[in-house]
Design a protein around this motif. Sequence first.
Motif, PDB file in Angstrom:
ATOM      1  N   ARG A  44       0.818  -1.225   0.000  1.00  0.00           N
ATOM      2  CA  ARG A  44       0.000   0.000   0.000  1.00  0.00           C
ATOM      3  C   ARG A  44       0.850   1.272   0.000  1.00  0.00           C
ATOM      4  NH1 ARG A  44      -4.360  -0.430   4.539  1.00  0.00           N
ATOM      5  NH2 ARG A  44      -2.458  -0.012   5.653  1.00  0.00           N
ATOM      6  N   TRP A  45       2.022   1.209  -0.591  1.00  0.00           N
ATOM      7  CA  TRP A  45       2.932   2.346  -0.598  1.00  0.00           C
ATOM      8  C   TRP A  45       2.268   3.598  -1.165  1.00  0.00           C
ATOM      9  CZ3 TRP A  45       4.117   5.077  -4.912  1.00  0.00           C
ATOM     10  CH2 TRP A  45       3.815   4.495  -6.138  1.00  0.00           C
ATOM     11  N   HIS A  46       1.410   3.423  -2.151  1.00  0.00           N
ATOM     12  CA  HIS A  46       0.804   4.562  -2.853  1.00  0.00           C
ATOM     13  C   HIS A  46      -0.149   5.372  -1.965  1.00  0.00           C
ATOM     14  CE1 HIS A  46      -1.797   1.086  -3.400  1.00  0.00           C
ATOM     15  NE2 HIS A  46      -2.798   1.933  -3.443  1.00  0.00           N
ATOM     16  N   THR A  47      -0.476   4.888  -0.767  1.00  0.00           N
ATOM     17  CA  THR A  47      -1.333   5.639   0.153  1.00  0.00           C
ATOM     18  C   THR A  47      -0.517   6.534   1.087  1.00  0.00           C
ATOM     19  OG1 THR A  47      -1.364   3.901   1.849  1.00  0.00           O
ATOM     20  CG2 THR A  47      -3.059   3.781   0.124  1.00  0.00           C
ATOM     21  N   SER A  48       0.798   6.494   0.973  1.00  0.00           N
ATOM     22  CA  SER A  48       1.680   7.249   1.855  1.00  0.00           C
ATOM     23  C   SER A  48       2.363   8.392   1.108  1.00  0.00           C
ATOM     24  CB  SER A  48       2.750   6.313   2.433  1.00  0.00           C
ATOM     25  OG  SER A  48       3.792   7.057   3.017  1.00  0.00           O
ATOM     26  N   SER A  49       2.177   9.603   1.595  1.00  0.00           N
ATOM     27  CA  SER A  49       2.851  10.739   0.957  1.00  0.00           C
ATOM     28  C   SER A  49       4.371  10.597   1.083  1.00  0.00           C
ATOM     29  CB  SER A  49       2.377  12.059   1.566  1.00  0.00           C
ATOM     30  OG  SER A  49       2.668  12.106   2.949  1.00  0.00           O
ATOM     31  N   GLY A  50       4.839  10.048   2.204  1.00  0.00           N
ATOM     32  CA  GLY A  50       6.275   9.843   2.379  1.00  0.00           C
ATOM     33  C   GLY A  50       6.833   8.826   1.404  1.00  0.00           C
ATOM     34  N   ALA A  51       6.127   7.724   1.208  1.00  0.00           N
ATOM     35  CA  ALA A  51       6.577   6.704   0.256  1.00  0.00           C
ATOM     36  C   ALA A  51       6.585   7.252  -1.164  1.00  0.00           C
ATOM     37  CB  ALA A  51       5.704   5.460   0.351  1.00  0.00           C
ATOM     38  N   LYS A  52       5.601   8.065  -1.488  1.00  0.00           N
ATOM     39  CA  LYS A  52       5.569   8.683  -2.830  1.00  0.00           C
ATOM     40  C   LYS A  52       6.780   9.601  -3.013  1.00  0.00           C
ATOM     41  CE  LYS A  52       0.561   8.656  -3.298  1.00  0.00           C
ATOM     42  NZ  LYS A  52      -0.643   9.505  -3.333  1.00  0.00           N
ATOM     43  N   ARG A  53       7.112  10.358  -1.988  1.00  0.00           N
ATOM     44  CA  ARG A  53       8.269  11.251  -2.038  1.00  0.00           C
ATOM     45  C   ARG A  53       9.554  10.435  -2.176  1.00  0.00           C
ATOM     46  NH1 ARG A  53       6.745  14.039   1.980  1.00  0.00           N
ATOM     47  NH2 ARG A  53       7.610  12.670   3.563  1.00  0.00           N
ATOM     48  N   GLU A  54       9.671   9.349  -1.423  1.00  0.00           N
ATOM     49  CA  GLU A  54      10.860   8.501  -1.491  1.00  0.00           C
ATOM     50  C   GLU A  54      10.958   7.805  -2.844  1.00  0.00           C
ATOM     51  OE1 GLU A  54       9.766   6.398   1.944  1.00  0.00           O
ATOM     52  OE2 GLU A  54      10.270   8.110   3.226  1.00  0.00           O
ATOM     53  N   ARG A  55       9.815   7.408  -3.408  1.00  0.00           N
ATOM     54  CA  ARG A  55       9.817   6.775  -4.731  1.00  0.00           C
ATOM     55  C   ARG A  55      10.316   7.754  -5.792  1.00  0.00           C
ATOM     56  NH1 ARG A  55       6.180   6.443  -9.060  1.00  0.00           N
ATOM     57  NH2 ARG A  55       6.375   4.494 -10.231  1.00  0.00           N
ATOM     58  N   ALA A  56       9.807   8.983  -5.767  1.00  0.00           N
ATOM     59  CA  ALA A  56      10.256   9.990  -6.735  1.00  0.00           C
ATOM     60  C   ALA A  56      11.754  10.227  -6.609  1.00  0.00           C
ATOM     61  CB  ALA A  56       9.480  11.291  -6.528  1.00  0.00           C
ATOM     62  N   TRP A  57      12.248  10.286  -5.380  1.00  0.00           N
ATOM     63  CA  TRP A  57      13.673  10.473  -5.144  1.00  0.00           C
ATOM     64  C   TRP A  57      14.464   9.296  -5.708  1.00  0.00           C
ATOM     65  CZ3 TRP A  57      17.391   7.747  -2.550  1.00  0.00           C
ATOM     66  CH2 TRP A  57      18.581   8.416  -2.261  1.00  0.00           C
ATOM     67  N   ALA A  58      13.997   8.065  -5.434  1.00  0.00           N
ATOM     68  CA  ALA A  58      14.696   6.860  -5.901  1.00  0.00           C
ATOM     69  C   ALA A  58      14.714   6.791  -7.430  1.00  0.00           C
ATOM     70  CB  ALA A  58      14.044   5.616  -5.316  1.00  0.00           C
ATOM     71  N   ILE A  59      13.612   7.182  -8.055  1.00  0.00           N
ATOM     72  CA  ILE A  59      13.567   7.200  -9.522  1.00  0.00           C
ATOM     73  C   ILE A  59      14.587   8.196 -10.061  1.00  0.00           C
ATOM     74  CG2 ILE A  59      12.148   7.892 -11.497  1.00  0.00           C
ATOM     75  CD1 ILE A  59       9.745   6.611  -9.984  1.00  0.00           C
ATOM     76  N   ALA A  60      14.640   9.379  -9.454  1.00  0.00           N
ATOM     77  CA  ALA A  60      15.600  10.398  -9.893  1.00  0.00           C
ATOM     78  C   ALA A  60      17.036   9.921  -9.733  1.00  0.00           C
ATOM     79  CB  ALA A  60      15.382  11.696  -9.106  1.00  0.00           C
TER      80      ALA A  60
END
Length: 75
Positions: A44-60
């Motif tokens: 359920r990572w997509h329900t977390s604003s923090g996980a979304k922020r970390e995902r964007a960072w990891a993609i970058a």
Amino acid sequence: GIGFFCPHLHTHHFGTKARADETFYHALDFHFLTHADAVLFTPRWHTSSGAKRERAWAIAKGLPLFYPESPAEIE
């Protein structure tokens, strides 16, 4: 044999136990994540604003991302 860092657990209850601004903790989490070789997201990572922020960072950063649906998929 795999080391891990969980940002959520790292700062759990810090809002009541510490006096730093939330942005400080975000920066601290990313400091630890700079040493990561990959990022694993819980179902359920997509329900977390923090996980979304970390995902964007990891993609970058070009890190491999994993999205297991169950613990059995991690093995």
